[in-house]
Design a protein around this motif. Structure first.
Motif, mmCIF file in Angstrom:
data_model
loop_
_atom_site.group_PDB
_atom_site.id
_atom_site.type_symbol
_atom_site.label_atom_id
_atom_site.label_comp_id
_atom_site.label_asym_id
_atom_site.label_seq_id
_atom_site.Cartn_x
_atom_site.Cartn_y
_atom_site.Cartn_z
ATOM 1 N N LEU A 1 0.831 -1.215 0.000
ATOM 2 C CA LEU A 1 0.000 0.000 0.000
ATOM 3 C C LEU A 1 0.859 1.256 0.000
ATOM 4 C CD1 LEU A 1 -2.732 -1.038 2.592
ATOM 5 C CD2 LEU A 1 -3.012 -0.820 0.107
ATOM 6 N N VAL A 2 2.039 1.147 0.563
ATOM 7 C CA VAL A 2 2.996 2.257 0.607
ATOM 8 C C VAL A 2 4.331 1.741 0.075
ATOM 9 C CG1 VAL A 2 1.856 3.379 2.580
ATOM 10 C CG2 VAL A 2 3.745 1.788 2.978
ATOM 11 N N PRO A 3 5.191 2.628 -0.419
ATOM 12 C CA PRO A 3 6.520 2.174 -0.831
ATOM 13 C C PRO A 3 7.254 1.551 0.359
ATOM 14 C CG PRO A 3 6.133 4.427 -1.555
ATOM 15 C CD PRO A 3 5.002 4.062 -0.642
ATOM 16 N N GLU A 4 8.131 0.621 0.061
ATOM 17 C CA GLU A 4 8.864 -0.087 1.116
ATOM 18 C C GLU A 4 9.604 0.884 2.035
ATOM 19 O OE1 GLU A 4 12.289 -3.506 1.311
ATOM 20 O OE2 GLU A 4 10.879 -3.562 -0.366
ATOM 21 N N VAL A 5 10.213 1.916 1.458
ATOM 22 C CA VAL A 5 10.962 2.883 2.267
ATOM 23 C C VAL A 5 10.034 3.622 3.245
ATOM 24 C CG1 VAL A 5 10.826 4.751 0.547
ATOM 25 C CG2 VAL A 5 12.713 4.700 2.181
ATOM 26 N N VAL A 6 8.794 3.871 2.839
ATOM 27 C CA VAL A 6 7.820 4.535 3.715
ATOM 28 C C VAL A 6 7.354 3.573 4.804
ATOM 29 C CG1 VAL A 6 5.510 5.575 3.804
ATOM 30 C CG2 VAL A 6 7.102 6.203 1.972
ATOM 31 N N GLU A 7 7.115 2.329 4.431
ATOM 32 C CA GLU A 7 6.719 1.325 5.424
ATOM 33 C C GLU A 7 7.793 1.174 6.499
ATOM 34 O OE1 GLU A 7 5.164 -3.313 5.624
ATOM 35 O OE2 GLU A 7 6.256 -2.621 3.858
ATOM 36 N N GLU A 8 9.052 1.114 6.075
ATOM 37 C CA GLU A 8 10.158 0.991 7.029
ATOM 38 C C GLU A 8 10.230 2.206 7.950
ATOM 39 O OE1 GLU A 8 13.540 0.429 4.487
ATOM 40 O OE2 GLU A 8 12.977 -1.630 4.003
ATOM 41 N N MET A 9 10.020 3.384 7.382
ATOM 42 C CA MET A 9 10.073 4.613 8.172
ATOM 43 C C MET A 9 8.937 4.656 9.201
ATOM 44 S SD MET A 9 10.296 8.359 6.510
ATOM 45 C CE MET A 9 10.423 9.812 7.511
ATOM 46 N N ILE A 10 7.743 4.285 8.783
ATOM 47 C CA ILE A 10 6.580 4.258 9.690
ATOM 48 C C ILE A 10 6.830 3.305 10.842
ATOM 49 C CG2 ILE A 10 4.174 3.490 9.864
ATOM 50 C CD1 ILE A 10 3.755 4.678 7.029
ATOM 51 N N GLU A 11 7.352 2.117 10.523
ATOM 52 C CA GLU A 11 7.593 1.130 11.573
ATOM 53 C C GLU A 11 8.725 1.560 12.510
ATOM 54 O OE1 GLU A 11 8.145 -2.626 9.615
ATOM 55 O OE2 GLU A 11 6.033 -2.722 9.010
ATOM 56 N N ARG A 12 9.791 2.103 11.939
ATOM 57 C CA ARG A 12 10.945 2.509 12.749
ATOM 58 C C ARG A 12 10.592 3.661 13.687
ATOM 59 N NH1 ARG A 12 13.881 4.129 8.957
ATOM 60 N NH2 ARG A 12 14.119 6.313 9.362
ATOM 61 N N LYS A 13 9.818 4.617 13.185
ATOM 62 C CA LYS A 13 9.489 5.797 13.994
ATOM 63 C C LYS A 13 8.166 5.681 14.732
ATOM 64 C CE LYS A 13 12.447 8.922 11.493
ATOM 65 N NZ LYS A 13 12.722 10.315 11.308
ATOM 66 N N LYS A 14 7.509 4.529 14.565
ATOM 67 C CA LYS A 14 6.227 4.258 15.260
ATOM 68 C C LYS A 14 5.141 5.295 14.927
ATOM 69 C CE LYS A 14 7.977 0.761 17.469
ATOM 70 N NZ LYS A 14 8.049 -0.438 16.638
ATOM 71 N N TYR A 15 5.109 5.719 13.658
ATOM 72 C CA TYR A 15 4.058 6.641 13.220
ATOM 73 C C TYR A 15 2.696 5.929 13.226
ATOM 74 C CZ TYR A 15 7.730 9.719 11.299
ATOM 75 O OH TYR A 15 8.806 10.537 11.119
ATOM 76 N N TYR A 16 1.676 6.641 13.643
ATOM 77 C CA TYR A 16 0.278 6.221 13.568
ATOM 78 C C TYR A 16 -0.091 5.086 14.526
ATOM 79 C CZ TYR A 16 0.911 8.780 9.200
ATOM 80 O OH TYR A 16 1.248 9.720 8.265
ATOM 81 N N PHE A 17 0.803 4.661 15.386
ATOM 82 C CA PHE A 17 0.481 3.561 16.295
ATOM 83 C C PHE A 17 -0.116 4.117 17.575
ATOM 84 C CE2 PHE A 17 3.608 1.600 13.537
ATOM 85 C CZ PHE A 17 3.042 0.354 13.305
#
Length: 190
Positions: free
Chosen positions: A174-190
């Motif tokens: 749904l998102v580019p891999e680099v964006v998915e990694e960034m979201i997970e690493r920085k805990k965005y939206y959790f």
């Protein structure tokens, strides 16, 4: 240069945004498409809106490998909420060598007459409209400064992505891999 402006909160940027931008950059007379990361949409009040610099960073990483796509933070220094006509005016003053066109979804065309100074936008900039699911008909459809651009009909939403993250569901593809990694690493939206 003929530049298309793709406004949005990009909260987060997803493959739907990228497909539309790439289609506009490669299937029209636009030489580049600029993602205008908006700090706040005047029609939306979003409590889950990530900080604008984080959203800009995600956009920049998502498009880093495509020279036809660019991100701009032009609205970050403007009064809030910023209106499209004000941003277009600011960009035209800052980059007089470019011709700017506004990219919007077909779902926004019916509401376009409610936008601030929409007549000026049509007259001086024009619209490139891509299809969106469940778009209403608009009396503007025959306007000479509106171009309808065939593009994939996508119904991917940032809201769905954020809800998936909160429910601990995968956002892969749904998102580019680099964006998915960034979201997970920085805990965005959790």
């Amino acid at each position: 240069m003929n530049v298309g402006l793709f406004f949005g909160s990009f909260n987060p940027i997803h493959v739907g945004h990228l497909i539309i931008a790439n289609t506009m950059a490669t299937a029209t007379d636009l030489e580049q498409v600029w993602f205008v990361v908006s700090p706040q949409n005047p029609f939306k009040k979003n409590k889950s809106l990530l900080h604008e610099f984080d959203r800009l960073d995600m956009v920049e990483r998502a498009i880093a490998d495509n020279a036809r796509l660019k991100a701009t933070d032009i609205e970050f220094s403007m009064p809030r909420p910023s209106y499209t006509i004000d941003t277009l005016t600011r960009l035209s003053e800052k980059f007089p060598q470019h011709t700017f066109r506004l990219i919007i979804g077909g779902d926004n065309l019916a509401q376009f007459p409610n936008w601030k100074n929409h007549e000026q936008i049509l007259e001086y900039y024009g619209l490139y409209v891509y299809p969106r699911p469940n778009s209403e008909a608009s009396p503007l459809e025959q306007h000479p400064n509106i171009k309808f651009i065939p593009a994939p009909l996508l119904d991917i939403s940032a809201t769905f992505i954020r809800e998936s993250l909160k429910a601990n569901r995968s956002i892969r593809y749904l998102v580019p891999e680099v964006v998915e990694e960034m979201i997970e690493r920085k805990k965005y939206y959790f």
